[in-house]
Design a protein around this motif. Structure first.
Motif, PDB file in Angstrom:
ATOM      1  N   ASP A 370     -23.347  39.280 -26.006  1.00  0.00           N
ATOM      2  CA  ASP A 370     -23.346  40.209 -24.866  1.00  0.00           C
ATOM      3  C   ASP A 370     -23.510  39.451 -23.554  1.00  0.00           C
ATOM      4  O   ASP A 370     -22.851  39.755 -22.561  1.00  0.00           O
ATOM      5  CB  ASP A 370     -24.485  41.235 -25.014  1.00  0.00           C
ATOM      6  N   GLU A 373     -20.164  37.550 -22.739  1.00  0.00           N
ATOM      7  CA  GLU A 373     -18.974  38.354 -22.450  1.00  0.00           C
ATOM      8  C   GLU A 373     -19.154  39.277 -21.243  1.00  0.00           C
ATOM      9  O   GLU A 373     -18.186  39.843 -20.746  1.00  0.00           O
ATOM     10  CB  GLU A 373     -18.603  39.185 -23.681  1.00  0.00           C
ATOM     11  N   SER A 374     -20.382  39.438 -20.771  1.00  0.00           N
ATOM     12  CA  SER A 374     -20.638  40.372 -19.675  1.00  0.00           C
ATOM     13  C   SER A 374     -20.266  39.773 -18.321  1.00  0.00           C
ATOM     14  O   SER A 374     -20.343  38.558 -18.122  1.00  0.00           O
ATOM     15  CB  SER A 374     -22.116  40.761 -19.668  1.00  0.00           C
ATOM     16  N   SER A 375     -19.870  40.655 -17.379  1.00  0.00           N
ATOM     17  CA  SER A 375     -19.554  40.224 -16.012  1.00  0.00           C
ATOM     18  C   SER A 375     -20.713  40.450 -15.051  1.00  0.00           C
ATOM     19  O   SER A 375     -20.580  40.259 -13.851  1.00  0.00           O
ATOM     20  CB  SER A 375     -18.316  40.978 -15.500  1.00  0.00           C
ATOM     21  N   ASN A 401     -20.798  34.770 -12.432  1.00  0.00           N
ATOM     22  CA  ASN A 401     -20.483  36.197 -12.293  1.00  0.00           C
ATOM     23  C   ASN A 401     -20.748  36.710 -10.882  1.00  0.00           C
ATOM     24  O   ASN A 401     -20.001  37.542 -10.360  1.00  0.00           O
ATOM     25  CB  ASN A 401     -21.280  37.023 -13.311  1.00  0.00           C
ATOM     26  N   LYS A 406     -15.378  41.148  -8.407  1.00  0.00           N
ATOM     27  CA  LYS A 406     -15.818  42.151  -9.391  1.00  0.00           C
ATOM     28  C   LYS A 406     -14.990  43.428  -9.295  1.00  0.00           C
ATOM     29  O   LYS A 406     -14.519  43.797  -8.225  1.00  0.00           O
ATOM     30  CB  LYS A 406     -17.292  42.503  -9.179  1.00  0.00           C
ATOM     31  N   ASN A 466     -13.669  47.463 -23.950  1.00  0.00           N
ATOM     32  CA  ASN A 466     -14.276  46.668 -22.883  1.00  0.00           C
ATOM     33  C   ASN A 466     -15.078  47.544 -21.920  1.00  0.00           C
ATOM     34  O   ASN A 466     -16.182  47.210 -21.490  1.00  0.00           O
ATOM     35  CB  ASN A 466     -13.163  45.920 -22.135  1.00  0.00           C
ATOM     36  N   SER A 470     -19.147  47.484 -21.348  1.00  0.00           N
ATOM     37  CA  SER A 470     -19.709  47.291 -20.000  1.00  0.00           C
ATOM     38  C   SER A 470     -20.725  48.374 -19.684  1.00  0.00           C
ATOM     39  O   SER A 470     -21.820  48.103 -19.172  1.00  0.00           O
ATOM     40  CB  SER A 470     -18.595  47.324 -18.938  1.00  0.00           C
ATOM     41  N   ARG A 473     -23.988  48.050 -21.913  1.00  0.00           N
ATOM     42  CA  ARG A 473     -24.738  46.843 -21.529  1.00  0.00           C
ATOM     43  C   ARG A 473     -25.503  47.085 -20.228  1.00  0.00           C
ATOM     44  O   ARG A 473     -26.683  46.757 -20.098  1.00  0.00           O
ATOM     45  CB  ARG A 473     -23.768  45.663 -21.371  1.00  0.00           C
ATOM     46  N   ASN A 512     -16.430  44.597 -17.267  1.00  0.00           N
ATOM     47  CA  ASN A 512     -16.311  43.237 -17.804  1.00  0.00           C
ATOM     48  C   ASN A 512     -14.894  42.739 -17.676  1.00  0.00           C
ATOM     49  O   ASN A 512     -13.939  43.464 -17.962  1.00  0.00           O
ATOM     50  CB  ASN A 512     -16.686  43.207 -19.295  1.00  0.00           C
ATOM     51  N   ASN A 513     -14.764  41.473 -17.282  1.00  0.00           N
ATOM     52  CA  ASN A 513     -13.458  40.826 -17.361  1.00  0.00           C
ATOM     53  C   ASN A 513     -13.344  40.250 -18.756  1.00  0.00           C
ATOM     54  O   ASN A 513     -14.111  39.349 -19.099  1.00  0.00           O
ATOM     55  CB  ASN A 513     -13.345  39.690 -16.331  1.00  0.00           C
TER      56      ASN A 513
END
Length: 729
Positions: A370, A373-375, A401, A406, A466, A470, A473, A512-513
């Motif tokens: 997590d 992979e999180s932005s 990030n 964003k 995705n 996001s 999270r 998230n990207n």
């Protein structure tokens, strides 16, 4: 006031400092007052002084339980330097001889030793327990206390016995437990296991504001690492890998590329490890490539970067390892490479463990995934993991990030749906289940709870996985929901979550990207550039190749193959050293044919005013070098190629590729003994004559010309290897 005055006098006398950092003074005072003390302080915060100074000031000997021999030696050496005598601090572990153990015990019994460092395994030995019963123990310090908890990143079962042994040594002995990383769950385990529920807790902020955090997709990872280090010449760093094999490979690759590096892992003997550690501290090497065994308790304040070649096993491990950068408050860059392949490997490691351990490991790994992979702000995620709230504006763009562009989305409506689902369904489901329900994935858990009949089933299909990842999270980071990692990561509603449902408001979350998935496993063969080629230079290089081939009565492909010429057009090698780095060239070919090509490229670059790319040509064949050396040695001994392949556990076809690679890089191999067994002389002559006249070395073209009924693919490949080796090398 007497203690206060005495504290500062001793701080100045022993350590040369004029002031304490953070909670140090309060912690030391608490220990001197014989109270149990629990210290959670990030790496670099000054934990060691918290037990070293009160030990020096107290009557008797303080026992310091420490997990690593290297850590003990490092701290004992420092204390002896501060205290002026060798007897002031000792360690007791498996590295000592009987004579040395006798000397240690004599110094302790005589009251000369203020700190005795003991490994937990040594502490449990009956003769040591009996010895410690007969000395005055001032207090016990349990360093790296997270090792007690199976939820910690470095669980050690022998740590579980510490309390029992302390009880056996004496009554009412104060304990100080210290750790750099402890989630609320690990904190609870430490208190419970050491029976120190009434201990005073000193918890520093986990925020290391000088560290820059970045996660990169694992693509061309060796080139990325070499490029980064070359751009930070003169700075020291640590690279962490999951396996010993990878440690050796990466260390070799760095050395091939002119970077002073040494490997460090538990498979090396104690002397080698100690020497490596000393060379790093003395700056005889720039980089240590290590498994997690390296760095614990190493007091090197100016490590400027920590790179994770593979994703770490846990957030605690990641935090502690990155915490070895910038301990002096200066620059500290923390780069982690992430790939799904690493996740699969770590998951495989867990499959043979008991069910309970596997479930714990899965939840711990999920946190790392997590995070990667999180932005969202990396710092916010790290601090949240350790139970600390953080406003991302305080990150000051000190993570990738926060520096990135964003994409925000309005989360209110879908957030309410998620929170209501968790509230109504009774905190029974993890994020995977909730996401699958919104996506309409009708798997067994979904159908068994009849969630395929739920009004929200499939309602979020359009947004995609995705989006829901996001949202959930960030709902967790905003403290609307809590993940109960004790119970399989089930999601529960917090008080803030309940308040939001009662009084919702507009809220935006970051999308998230999605990270590009890569199968890159680290040390790869150099690849031909995919960028636009300099066609003018390519034409000139082909003309030069043709000219040299004609002079030497060779087909052009024997000099250099097309992919090598194309790579020259992408990287413009203007020295022989750079020419050797070109794929398919190597030292042998560079020596035989390279100088004319280097001269041509150098003149071309000067005439055209070409700004050569800074992208590095990385020599990255460390993983293959041992195999290649072995193949060459076996061929020199005239062992059959099929037998070599069998002994190396590879197919005959793969062996031929390796042999071909060796020959194309300019090494002469005499495989005539094997070719003579496989192909009669007339057919050998026919293939030889074909390649002498051929414009290209294509096996397909050769088979078409010579007849597939008379030759196999491997026959032609064997003859091509023999031909290149004899005429080109």
């Amino acid at each position: 006031m007497e203690i206060e005055k005495s504290l500062y006098d001793n701080l100045q006398e022993f350590f040369g400092f004029d002031a304490f950092k953070g909670d140090q003074e309060a912690i030391i005072t608490n220990i001197l007052n014989k109270k149990d003390t629990f210290v959670i302080m990030p790496t670099g915060g000054g934990k060691s002084i918290c037990y070293q100074l009160p030990a020096l000031m107290s009557a008797g000997t303080a026992i310091v339980i420490s997990p690593l021999i290297a850590l003990m030696k490092n701290q004992v050496d420092q204390l002896r330097a501060f205290g002026g005598t060798d007897s002031i601090a000792h360690f007791l572990n498996s590295s000592l001889t009987k004579g040395e153990i006798t000397k240690v015990k004599a110094d302790v019994s005589a009251g000369k030793t203020k700190l005795l460092y003991v490994a937990p395994e040594s502490l449990s030995k009956e003769d040591n327990v009996q010895f410690l019963k007969n000395i005055k123990v001032s207090f016990v310090a349990v360093d790296e206390a997270h090792c007690i908890s199976e939820w910690g990143h470095d669980f050690r079962p022998e740590y579980r016995k510490i309390r029992l042994i302390i009880n056996g040594i004496g009554e009412n002995i104060p304990i100080i437990a210290l750790t750099a990383t402890a989630t609320p769950k690990v904190q609870s385990d430490i208190r419970k296991n050491l029976q120190m529920n009434d201990a005073t807790l000193f918890k520093s902020s986990f925020n290391r504001s000088n560290l820059f955090y970045e996660v990169r997709t694992k693509k061309n990872v060796v080139k990325e690492i070499v490029k980064f280090i070359k751009g930070n010449t003169g700075k020291t760093g640590i690279i962490y890998c999951l396996s010993r094999k990878k440690v050796e490979e990466i260390a070799e690759v760095l050395n091939i590329n002119g970077i002073k590096a040494l490997p460090y892992h538990a498979g090396l003997d104690a002397k080698t490890r100690a020497d490596t550690q000393d060379k790093f501290l003395m700056e005889d090497v720039e980089v240590i490539v290590a498994t997690i065994a390296f760095g614990m308790g190493i007091d090197k304040p100016d490590v400027r970067y920590v790179i994770h070649h593979d994703i770490p096993k846990s957030m605690e491990g990641y935090y502690q390892e990155t915490g070895r950068a910038g301990r002096d408050g200066g620059e500290g860059v923390c780069i982690s490479f992430y790939s799904k392949k690493d996740v699969e490997k770590l998951t495989k490691f867990m499959k043979d463990k008991p069910v309970s351990e596997r479930e714990i490991g899965t939840q711990i790994l999920k946190e790392v995934i997590d995070y990667s992979e999180s932005s969202v702000c990396r710092r916010k995620q790290i601090l949240h993991y350790f139970g600390e709230k953080f406003d991302e504006t305080g990150c000051n763009n000190m993570c990738d990030n926060c520096r990135a562009q964003k994409t925000y989305f309005d989360a209110e409506a879908d957030l309410i749906k998620v929170l209501n689902f968790i509230k109504e369904e009774g905190d029974k489901f993890d994020d995977h289940h909730v996401i699958n329900m919104f996506l309409g994935q009708n798997n067994q858990p979904i159908s068994s709870y009849k969630h395929d009949e739920h009004a929200l089933f499939g309602s979020g299909k359009e947004q995609g996985v995705n989006y829901w990842n996001s949202l959930i999270r960030q709902a967790e980071l905003a403290d609307f929901i809590k993940k109960d990692i004790d119970h399989y990561g089930l999601l529960t509603l917090t008080e803030d979550g309940k308040r939001y449902l009662n009084n919702p408001y507009a809220i935006k979350f970051i999308l998230n990207n999605p990270m590009e998935v890569s199968d890159d496993d680290g040390v790869e063969e150099p690849k031909q550039s995919s960028g636009a080629l300099d066609t003018d230079l390519l034409g000139m290089l082909k003309d030069l190749r043709k000219k040299i081939a004609k002079q030497k009565s060779l087909p052009p492909f024997v000099v250099f193959q097309d992919p090598s010429l194309e790579e020259m057009c992408a990287h413009y090698p203007i020295t022989m050293e750079e020419m050797k780095q070109i794929h398919g060239v190597g030292a042998g070919k560079a020596l035989k044919f390279g100088s004319s090509f280097v001269d041509l490229i150098k003149n071309y670059v000067e005439e055209k005013g070409i700004d050569r790319p800074q992208d590095l040509i990385v020599k990255s064949t460390a993983n293959k070098s041992a195999l290649k050396v072995s193949i060459i040695q076996n061929i020199d001994r005239k062992i059959g190629l099929e037998d070599i392949a069998s002994s190396k556990g590879i197919s005959y076809e793969d062996l031929l590729k390796e042999v071909e690679s060796i020959v194309y890089s300019g090494t002469k191999l005499n495989i005539g003994y094997f070719v003579d067994e496989m192909i009669d002389q007339d057919r050998q002559d026919e293939v030889y004559d074909y390649f002498k006249m051929a414009e290209v070395d294509s096996i397909k073209n050769a088979l078409s010309e010579l007849g597939e009924q008379d030759y196999s693919y491997e026959d032609i490949q064997l003859m091509r290897i023999k031909f290149i080796s004899e005429l080109g090398n």
